[in-house]
Design an enzyme around this catalytic site. Structure first.
Site, mmCIF file in Angstrom:
data_model
loop_
_atom_site.group_PDB
_atom_site.id
_atom_site.type_symbol
_atom_site.label_atom_id
_atom_site.label_comp_id
_atom_site.label_asym_id
_atom_site.label_seq_id
_atom_site.Cartn_x
_atom_site.Cartn_y
_atom_site.Cartn_z
ATOM 1 C CB CYS A 27 -71.658 4.941 -92.457
ATOM 2 S SG CYS A 27 -70.907 5.806 -91.078
ATOM 3 C CB CYS B 227 -73.207 6.587 -89.411
ATOM 4 S SG CYS B 227 -71.644 6.143 -90.146
#
Length: 124
Positions: free
Chosen positions: A18, A124
């Protein structure tokens, strides 16, 4: 264009899963001038978050080498790298073609870039 940014910048591209947490971790380093998130590798010409396919989320880090050494970027990279994570964030991969996790590095540019000023990241 940022008129106050140094002109003698160097850049590195890292991919650790991420990009939001990675962007924040690198953007907080003294000497980092700008970060850009996007996608690296893969076969689609214009990937998007919802259709990531075989691309890796990546962060381009522009930094002033007079203030920050490349080895400090590597130290930050290795402090964030977790080899126990499942390969290549399979939720973005076609099931039959999930490649091994990319460890990042100083590769070519990013596709599907999104420039972000400042140092704040999003979880995330």
């Amino acid at each position: 264009m940022d008129q106050t940014a140094p002109t003698d910048l160097e850049a590195a591209v890292v991919a650790l899963g991420c990009f939001w947490n990675v962007e924040a971790a690198f953007g907080a380093l003294d000497g980092v001038v700008r970060t850009t998130v996007g996608y690296a590798g893969g076969q689609a010409p214009d990937p998007a978050y919802a259709t990531l396919g075989d691309h890796a989320e990546a962060v381009r880090v522009e930094y002033a080498p007079a203030r920050l050494r490349y080895t400090a970027l590597l130290d930050r990279f290795w402090s964030l790298f977790d080899p126990t994570l499942t390969p290549a964030k399979r939720r973005y991969q076609p099931p039959a073609r999930a490649p091994e996790r990319r460890a990042g590095g100083t590769g070519a540019g990013l596709t599907g870039r999104r420039r972000r000023a400042g140092r704040a990241g999003r979880a995330c």
